[in-house]
Design a protein around this motif. Sequence first.
Motif, PDB file in Angstrom:
ATOM      1  N   GLY A 125       0.822  -1.203   0.000  1.00 30.66           N
ATOM      2  CA  GLY A 125       0.000   0.000   0.000  1.00 30.66           C
ATOM      3  C   GLY A 125       0.854   1.250   0.000  1.00 30.66           C
ATOM      4  N   ASP A 126       0.182   2.408  -0.013  1.00 34.07           N
ATOM      5  CA  ASP A 126       0.925   3.663  -0.207  1.00 34.07           C
ATOM      6  C   ASP A 126       0.695   4.716   0.871  1.00 34.07           C
ATOM      7  OD1 ASP A 126      -1.783   3.939  -1.330  1.00 34.07           O
ATOM      8  OD2 ASP A 126      -1.109   5.928  -1.922  1.00 34.07           O
ATOM      9  N   ALA A 151       6.027   3.688  -2.716  1.00 32.44           N
ATOM     10  CA  ALA A 151       6.435   5.087  -2.550  1.00 32.44           C
ATOM     11  C   ALA A 151       6.020   5.975  -3.716  1.00 32.44           C
ATOM     12  CB  ALA A 151       7.949   5.156  -2.353  1.00 32.44           C
ATOM     13  N   TYR A 152       5.575   5.400  -4.822  1.00 36.47           N
ATOM     14  CA  TYR A 152       5.144   6.182  -5.977  1.00 36.47           C
ATOM     15  C   TYR A 152       3.694   6.648  -5.826  1.00 36.47           C
ATOM     16  CZ  TYR A 152       3.245   1.579  -6.884  1.00 36.47           C
ATOM     17  OH  TYR A 152       2.592   0.368  -6.749  1.00 36.47           O
ATOM     18  N   ASP A 170       9.826   1.740  -5.358  1.00 36.15           N
ATOM     19  CA  ASP A 170       9.696   3.050  -5.994  1.00 36.15           C
ATOM     20  C   ASP A 170       8.950   2.977  -7.319  1.00 36.15           C
ATOM     21  OD1 ASP A 170      11.156   4.621  -4.050  1.00 36.15           O
ATOM     22  OD2 ASP A 170      12.934   3.533  -4.726  1.00 36.15           O
ATOM     23  N   ARG A 171       8.844   1.791  -7.865  1.00 29.38           N
ATOM     24  CA  ARG A 171       8.051   1.523  -9.060  1.00 29.38           C
ATOM     25  C   ARG A 171       7.372   0.177  -8.860  1.00 29.38           C
ATOM     26  NH1 ARG A 171       9.023   4.059 -13.773  1.00 29.38           N
ATOM     27  NH2 ARG A 171       8.581   2.148 -14.950  1.00 29.38           N
ATOM     28  N   PHE A 172       6.237  -0.019  -9.510  1.00 24.31           N
ATOM     29  CA  PHE A 172       5.506  -1.261  -9.292  1.00 24.31           C
ATOM     30  C   PHE A 172       6.333  -2.482  -9.685  1.00 24.31           C
ATOM     31  CE2 PHE A 172       2.270  -4.531 -10.074  1.00 24.31           C
ATOM     32  CZ  PHE A 172       1.557  -4.437  -8.886  1.00 24.31           C
ATOM     33  N   LEU A 230       8.563  -7.296  -8.156  1.00 26.56           N
ATOM     34  CA  LEU A 230       9.094  -8.577  -8.621  1.00 26.56           C
ATOM     35  C   LEU A 230      10.318  -8.983  -7.792  1.00 26.56           C
ATOM     36  CD1 LEU A 230       8.809  -8.158 -12.489  1.00 26.56           C
ATOM     37  CD2 LEU A 230       7.372  -9.591 -11.015  1.00 26.56           C
ATOM     38  N   GLU A 231      11.104  -8.002  -7.374  1.00 21.24           N
ATOM     39  CA  GLU A 231      12.273  -8.303  -6.536  1.00 21.24           C
ATOM     40  C   GLU A 231      11.829  -8.736  -5.151  1.00 21.24           C
ATOM     41  OE1 GLU A 231      14.799  -4.878  -6.538  1.00 21.24           O
ATOM     42  OE2 GLU A 231      14.776  -4.692  -8.732  1.00 21.24           O
ATOM     43  N   VAL A 232      10.817  -8.084  -4.603  1.00 17.70           N
ATOM     44  CA  VAL A 232      10.283  -8.477  -3.303  1.00 17.70           C
ATOM     45  C   VAL A 232       9.757  -9.909  -3.369  1.00 17.70           C
ATOM     46  CG1 VAL A 232       8.519  -7.990  -1.560  1.00 17.70           C
ATOM     47  CG2 VAL A 232       9.677  -6.098  -2.718  1.00 17.70           C
TER      48      VAL A 232
END
Length: 208
Positions: A162-163, A182-183, A196-198, A202-204
């Motif tokens: 979430g943001d 964060a975006y 910082d980008r959706f 993928l890394e998470v």
Amino acid sequence: MDSIIFDLDGTLWDSRKTVAAAWNAAIEQNKLDAEPITVEDLKSTMGLQMPDIMKKLFPQYDEAARNELIQTCGEIECVYLKKSGGVLYPEVKEIIGQLAEKYPLYIVSNCQEGYIEAFLAFHEMEEYFKDFENPGRTGLTKGENIQLLMERNGLKDPIYVGDTKGDQQAAEYAGIPFVYAAYGFGEVESFEQKIDRFEHLLEVAELA
């Protein structure tokens, strides 16, 4: 991590332009003497439940008038969203498809009933999400809705993406890790991970 639960506004899409148009139509329909709602007005309400949004945007009206406006806004908003949708953040649909191949995906958002359905239908993403929940259907807080969804689907180790600070607090209430988008619309200081980008999700998810 056995699953991913998403917030919607500010995390998967930005629907403010369509919502503002719908709410201004509702103001006109209810014959209220109020200034038109702008996209910027809506930014400050992201993460709040509808009664709190109405109190913030229409403090000059009593609770009865605001409750009537909630009903009208909800009805018109879903019609507008099914027709015009919102703006997906870059690569959301493609990455959701990749994530869905490995993890069950879910949505918990502070919205009225029909809002998440409109999002899924307009962007043709129903196949990717196993379940969703909102206070329009349950009357519960976001944290309680996350817990309800977890119990209903037997989730043991989800993350919540979430943001806003409200999203962080909801994840904390539910006892699950929070990934800060964060975006989006909010500023959050406490989180387990930040994207910082959706596509960084993928890394998470260890899919990059």
